[in-house]
Design a protein around this motif. Sequence first.
Motif, PDB file in Angstrom:
ATOM      1  N   ARG B  42     -28.736  -3.522  24.569  1.00 12.67           N
ATOM      2  CA  ARG B  42     -28.344  -4.941  24.535  1.00 12.67           C
ATOM      3  C   ARG B  42     -26.944  -5.106  23.945  1.00 12.67           C
ATOM      4  N   ALA B  43     -26.715  -4.423  22.818  1.00 14.84           N
ATOM      5  CA  ALA B  43     -25.415  -4.564  22.143  1.00 14.84           C
ATOM      6  C   ALA B  43     -24.290  -4.022  23.033  1.00 14.84           C
ATOM      7  N   ARG B  48     -20.650  -5.783  22.615  1.00 16.88           N
ATOM      8  CA  ARG B  48     -20.520  -5.877  21.166  1.00 16.88           C
ATOM      9  C   ARG B  48     -20.391  -4.500  20.522  1.00 16.88           C
ATOM     10  N   THR B  49     -20.433  -3.427  21.316  1.00 15.72           N
ATOM     11  CA  THR B  49     -20.268  -2.078  20.782  1.00 15.72           C
ATOM     12  C   THR B  49     -19.035  -1.473  21.434  1.00 15.72           C
ATOM     13  N   PRO B  50     -17.885  -1.553  20.784  1.00 17.72           N
ATOM     14  CA  PRO B  50     -16.662  -1.065  21.441  1.00 17.72           C
ATOM     15  C   PRO B  50     -16.576   0.455  21.554  1.00 17.72           C
ATOM     16  N   GLN B  51     -17.273   1.171  20.665  1.00 18.11           N
ATOM     17  CA  GLN B  51     -17.143   2.638  20.682  1.00 18.11           C
ATOM     18  C   GLN B  51     -18.502   3.325  20.588  1.00 18.11           C
ATOM     19  N   SER B  53     -20.699   6.678  19.182  1.00 16.54           N
ATOM     20  CA  SER B  53     -20.719   7.187  17.798  1.00 16.54           C
ATOM     21  C   SER B  53     -19.595   8.196  17.523  1.00 16.54           C
ATOM     22  N   HIS B  59     -17.191   1.982  28.013  1.00 19.71           N
ATOM     23  CA  HIS B  59     -16.709   1.273  29.200  1.00 19.71           C
ATOM     24  C   HIS B  59     -17.919   0.832  30.033  1.00 19.71           C
ATOM     25  N   GLY B  98     -13.666 -10.676  22.034  1.00 20.66           N
ATOM     26  CA  GLY B  98     -14.191  -9.541  22.785  1.00 20.66           C
ATOM     27  C   GLY B  98     -13.684  -9.566  24.208  1.00 20.66           C
ATOM     28  N   ILE B  99     -14.228  -8.654  25.013  1.00 19.44           N
ATOM     29  CA  ILE B  99     -13.785  -8.580  26.407  1.00 19.44           C
ATOM     30  C   ILE B  99     -14.993  -8.625  27.332  1.00 19.44           C
ATOM     31  N   ALA B 100     -14.726  -8.718  28.635  1.00 16.26           N
ATOM     32  CA  ALA B 100     -15.795  -8.744  29.634  1.00 16.26           C
ATOM     33  C   ALA B 100     -15.957  -7.341  30.216  1.00 16.26           C
ATOM     34  N   PRO B 101     -17.143  -7.025  30.756  1.00 18.24           N
ATOM     35  CA  PRO B 101     -17.312  -5.723  31.400  1.00 18.24           C
ATOM     36  C   PRO B 101     -16.581  -5.699  32.751  1.00 18.24           C
TER      37      PRO B 101
END
Lengths: 413, 140
Positions: B42-43, B48-51, B53, B59, B98-101
Amino acid sequence: MRLIPLFLLSLLPAYAAADNSWQDKLQIHGFASQAFVHTSDNDFFGDSDSGSFDFTELGINASYQLLPKIRLSSQVISRRAGELYNGSPWLDYAFVDFNFISTPNHQFGSYLGRIKNPVGLYNETRDVAHTRQGVFASQAIYFDKVRNLVMAADGIHLYSNHFMDNGNLLLQVGAGYPLPDKNVEYTFMGQNWDGKLKGEDLGIFAKVVYEHNGGRWIYSFTTASISLDFDSGAADRIPFPTGPGLTSGELHIDYSVLSAQYNGEKWQFTTEATIEHVDFDGISPLFESLGGDAVGFYGQVDYKFTPQWQAFVRYEEFHLDKHDWNGSKRARESAATSQYLSGFGIQQAAIPAYNNYIKTVVVGGHWDIKPSLRLRTEYHISEGTATLSPRENNASTSEKYWNMFAVSLSYRF
Amino acid sequence: MHKQLKYLFILGYIFFSPGALAHALIINPHTPTAELSRNSIRAIFAMRTPQWSDGTPVHVFVLADNHPLHTSFCKESLGMFPYQLRRIWDRQVFSGTGIAPTTVKSIAEMRERVASTTGAIGYIQPDQVNASVIQISEGF
């Protein structure tokens, strides 16, 4: 601050040479919306009682991932809204996002620059027609007559987002200098004075959001506290009764919003309530009686016939003083002031009770012609004029009962 | 009675058999993850999860909001509806937070873009999975 977008763009060629995937790091989006508004009486965004096209919104933004943990973003908007906004470009936001900690379950970071205040469920994107609940944001919570007061601030915010088994907890706190404009002066001080309201004191902002089960239920609480300095002008200081006899002083505003929303496949239920405490310090004894606690609330039910066709009904109320629900006390005070002033040969019409509240039923819907193109329409039936701007309406001659029809066509990319 | 049993069987099949999912969650072979919880998925799809681990940028690729596979992915994997995701993306895109997919036009393009982009994640039909991508299991 205004130069940041240009500065951003000037950086791009250098990065294009250094890194072939710069296109992946840059996103550009925008929106454009045009509305037609027709009111039976009173003016809302232009000369609407004879039909107005004076509600146009344009915006373009860019986001650039400078480094894995640093992102730049900025948006410029143009907003034409009757007498309130003339469409001149405005730097809506421009900030750096530092993402200090990023794990699958937790994000922690900071925004630095001009930041939108995410008040309630809709504030931070209320100028983007696609993201609003209707042609207009609910005026019981998102007052367009003083939008700049809580829209954005120049400062710093910290965010901490937690993604847990049952839901997400999103926290944001910050401090910044508010960006008051003439509309704030009209709303809280009745007219455009020679002096100016300035945002020279740090305001604070805090928000907690809990999204249960992927946002099936969303609960949020937002609070903001702002102080504005009024620097009286020479014409304001001319002693009473020759002039208004204003002194410099302060205006304090505490603003809290409580929100809840259910997001189902077909049904969506939304309710938000606000309490706004206004306090005048100095300026004029006449204003001090205008302080108090204003309250606003609405409930909205949306139904999605298909993902493209949607209808809603909303009921909203706003009261300038929670201890004077029908505005009669303020009307008596206004009549007494009017009479007092007339003793000095100053004509100031009394403000009627119904200028201190508004109750509205709204029925509307939208059709997504294409994913990027939305046609909306809605009809308002109102009693009271509290959310109308004194910049567009003469409160003493406004109509107590009035209706509004609006239609808008909105594009986004 | 016989009819009820049949429905029970179908329901059981839908809920308990991984083969019943209409989609397969796929990642780029260089992305360091084998299993994702529903929260993490979901994140990630809420942008909401730019990177990941290890610091690799995430992407995200999606199909259009009204694509049937997007709808079933949202419901099955995220327990959400497409309009909820769209609202989260819009809020982030138009407030700068944030950005869009990246929206792709077809399932074939989805597989190709996920296969060729480091840190990529997306979804395709289960029978479209091949060696160019890794299907990951969804831990519920």
